[in-house]
Design a protein around this motif. Structure first.
Motif, mmCIF file in Angstrom:
data_model
loop_
_atom_site.group_PDB
_atom_site.id
_atom_site.type_symbol
_atom_site.label_atom_id
_atom_site.label_comp_id
_atom_site.label_asym_id
_atom_site.label_seq_id
_atom_site.Cartn_x
_atom_site.Cartn_y
_atom_site.Cartn_z
ATOM 1 N N ARG A 165 -5.742 66.985 88.302
ATOM 2 C CA ARG A 165 -4.602 66.336 88.963
ATOM 3 C C ARG A 165 -4.836 66.181 90.462
ATOM 4 N NH1 ARG A 165 1.376 68.897 89.650
ATOM 5 N NH2 ARG A 165 0.040 70.478 90.580
ATOM 6 N N ASP A 178 -2.759 56.079 84.107
ATOM 7 C CA ASP A 178 -2.472 56.535 82.736
ATOM 8 C C ASP A 178 -3.038 57.930 82.497
ATOM 9 O OD1 ASP A 178 -1.130 54.226 82.156
ATOM 10 O OD2 ASP A 178 -2.805 53.276 81.089
ATOM 11 N N HIS A 183 -3.608 60.150 84.800
ATOM 12 C CA HIS A 183 -2.814 61.081 85.616
ATOM 13 C C HIS A 183 -1.557 61.516 84.852
ATOM 14 C CE1 HIS A 183 -1.130 62.952 89.197
ATOM 15 N NE2 HIS A 183 0.005 62.320 88.947
ATOM 16 N N ILE A 184 -0.907 60.583 84.194
ATOM 17 C CA ILE A 184 0.291 60.911 83.407
ATOM 18 C C ILE A 184 -0.072 61.827 82.241
ATOM 19 C CG2 ILE A 184 2.049 59.936 81.870
ATOM 20 C CD1 ILE A 184 2.038 57.475 83.779
ATOM 21 N N ASP A 185 -1.197 61.555 81.582
ATOM 22 C CA ASP A 185 -1.648 62.419 80.482
ATOM 23 C C ASP A 185 -1.886 63.847 80.979
ATOM 24 O OD1 ASP A 185 -1.587 60.304 78.706
ATOM 25 O OD2 ASP A 185 -3.734 59.865 78.875
ATOM 26 N N THR A 224 1.408 65.553 81.688
ATOM 27 C CA THR A 224 2.066 65.853 80.405
ATOM 28 C C THR A 224 1.508 67.132 79.804
ATOM 29 O OG1 THR A 224 2.474 63.507 79.959
ATOM 30 C CG2 THR A 224 2.516 64.991 78.073
ATOM 31 N N ILE A 269 7.224 63.084 89.195
ATOM 32 C CA ILE A 269 6.948 61.693 88.831
ATOM 33 C C ILE A 269 8.223 60.944 88.448
ATOM 34 C CG2 ILE A 269 5.750 60.204 87.161
ATOM 35 C CD1 ILE A 269 3.566 62.321 87.008
ATOM 36 N N LEU A 273 4.936 57.532 80.033
ATOM 37 C CA LEU A 273 6.050 58.139 80.755
ATOM 38 C C LEU A 273 7.109 58.687 79.808
ATOM 39 C CD1 LEU A 273 6.465 55.665 83.754
ATOM 40 C CD2 LEU A 273 5.623 58.013 83.829
ATOM 41 N N LEU A 292 5.831 61.977 78.757
ATOM 42 C CA LEU A 292 6.031 62.906 79.867
ATOM 43 C C LEU A 292 7.490 63.366 79.907
ATOM 44 C CD1 LEU A 292 4.753 64.227 82.393
ATOM 45 C CD2 LEU A 292 5.428 62.178 83.669
#
Length: 430
Positions: A143, A153, A155-157, A160, A182, A195, A198
């Motif tokens: 991160r 994408d 970064h979101i994974d 999560t 976020i 998202l 998340l």
């Protein structure tokens, strides 16, 4: 050292190995000053220039760009493929070993995208093996990379998975915080499947820490967003988590409606493993809300267990299903059959999250109490208590201590039962 510096250094190293001067390498297409600037990292060669230099140096273009030969690149990609397959097949220890071996290979140093993939895979495998500290360290490292190195994408994974790890450790404040960094602005970002996934993790943390009013509002927002987005994954995940929330507040009809929507969507569009896990959750939760229908839920769990075997699900998925079967058999008054399932569960405990291990020992204690085997009951409850004591205070730990107290009361362990009741009250803030 930047990628540009590394490329220049590799060109310089290969030139010296070939016994060439900068002028000899440059002639006739390039100037020796331009080659000098490339080697010092002050100029970035174009793809055409890199290809020309690779030909002159008699090496692969892949080596100049990434520091590995074409053969090494093929081996690395093959290794990543095998690790991913092992993970998908539920062979999490094998996957973790393969990812760790790849990261120990110096060849990945010049391949930032593939190294990132291996680190992310190792984090997932570590979490699946129950090593949450290692998974969190890897995810935090990912991160904190430069934004240019991590796609939005991915970064979101990462966030999560980080939220899931924090929640499984009982660090619910952190589980929520990383998501709200976020999603917590005055204006929500445009919703995507990533998202939504998340957001579902934040919702799970709200439920677990007992913030049910916040959970209700956020769940309604997520379901509405998923319906507008109208993708199978988003709709499945939001209705699934909304069903869990409804069950927590005792809204049987609402839980049923959300589960039925999620199951209908997943049956048409989803992968077999997620479909089996969803139906397993459905059966386990509904057996608590509708214990009078325990036979139906037991039969559904039998089907789910078979599907999990056929889909090469993880040991954790199989273990949760087996615990659901044990509980269903208890509801049906068949502790002998329940014992067969819990024996299977107890054989799978190594490497599992501590809260799940504690839950397994509590179910075992209930079964042995039903069978009148006090010594075994006491042993299982002691094992559960040892796991529960260091865990953070959550709704889960409060419920677990309450379960232990009731079992101890049943076997006439009055003093220990009172202590367990007091721990349950303390966890509930009473």
């Amino acid at each position: 050292m930047t990628g540009q510096d590394l490329v220049g250094q590799r060109i310089k190293t290969m030139r010296r190995q070939r016994g060439l001067s900068q002028a000899q390498l440059a002639h006739p297409e390039l100037s020796d000053s331009y080659v000098s600037l490339i080697e010092s990292g002050k100029r970035t060669p174009t793809p055409a220039v890199l290809e020309l230099l690779a030909q002159k140096l008699d090496c692969s273009l892949t080596y100049l760009i990434n520091g590995v030969t074409t053969e090494q690149m093929r081996e690395i990609e093959l290794g990543l493929g095998y690790a991913k397959i092992a993970m998908e097949n539920g062979e999490v220890v094998e996957a973790r070993t393969r990812y760790a071996e790849l990261l120990a290979d110096e060849g990945l140093a010049g391949l930032p995208q593939l190294r990132q993939e291996a680190e992310y895979g190792l984090a997932l495998a570590s979490r699946a093996c129950g090593d949450l500290d290692a998974a969190i360290a890897l995810l935090i490292g990912l991160r904190e990379r430069e934004a240019s190195e991590i796609s939005p994408d991915r970064h979101i994974d990462i966030v999560t998975q980080l939220s899931i790890c924090y929640r499984e450790q009982g660090r619910l404040a952190q589980a929520v915080q990383v998501v709200e960094e976020i999603l917590g602005g005055a204006v929500r970002p445009v919703w995507t499947d990533g998202l939504i996934r998340l957001g579902v993790q934040a919702l799970a943390a709200y439920i677990e820490r007992g913030d049910l009013l916040r959970a209700r509002h956020f769940s309604a927002e997520l379901v509405a967003a998923a319906e507008r987005l109208d993708t199978p994954l988003a709709r499945t995940l939001t209705h699934w988590q909304a069903a869990i929330l409804a069950s927590e507040i005792g809204s049987e009809d609402e839980a049923t409606a959300h589960f039925e929507k999620a199951v209908a969507i997943q049956s048409e569009y989803g992968d077999p493993r997620r479909y089996a896990r969803l139906r397993g959750d459905y059966a386990v939760i509904m057996s608590k809300l509708r214990p009078q229908e325990a036979e139906s839920w037991r039969d559904l769990l039998v089907k789910v267990a078979k599907e999990l075997e056929e889909s090469s699900a993880s040991s954790m998925d199989k273990m949760r299903c087996a615990m659901g079967l044990a509980r269903a058999e208890l509801l049906l008054g068949s502790p002998q059959k329940a014992e067969l399932h819990i024996r299977s569960v107890l054989s799978m405990l190594d490497g599992m999250p501590e809260d799940l291990q504690a839950d397994a020992h509590l179910v075992a204690g209930q079964i042995f109490a039903e069978l009148g085997r006090t010594e075994e009951t006491t042993r299982e409850l002691a094992a559960a208590a040892g796991l529960l004591e260091p865990l953070p205070v959550t709704r889960y730990t409060s419920h677990s201590w309450l379960t232990a107290a009731r079992i101890l009361e049943r076997i006439d362990e009055t003093d220990r039962s009172v202590d367990a009741y007091q721990r349950a009250l303390a966890c509930a803030g009473l």
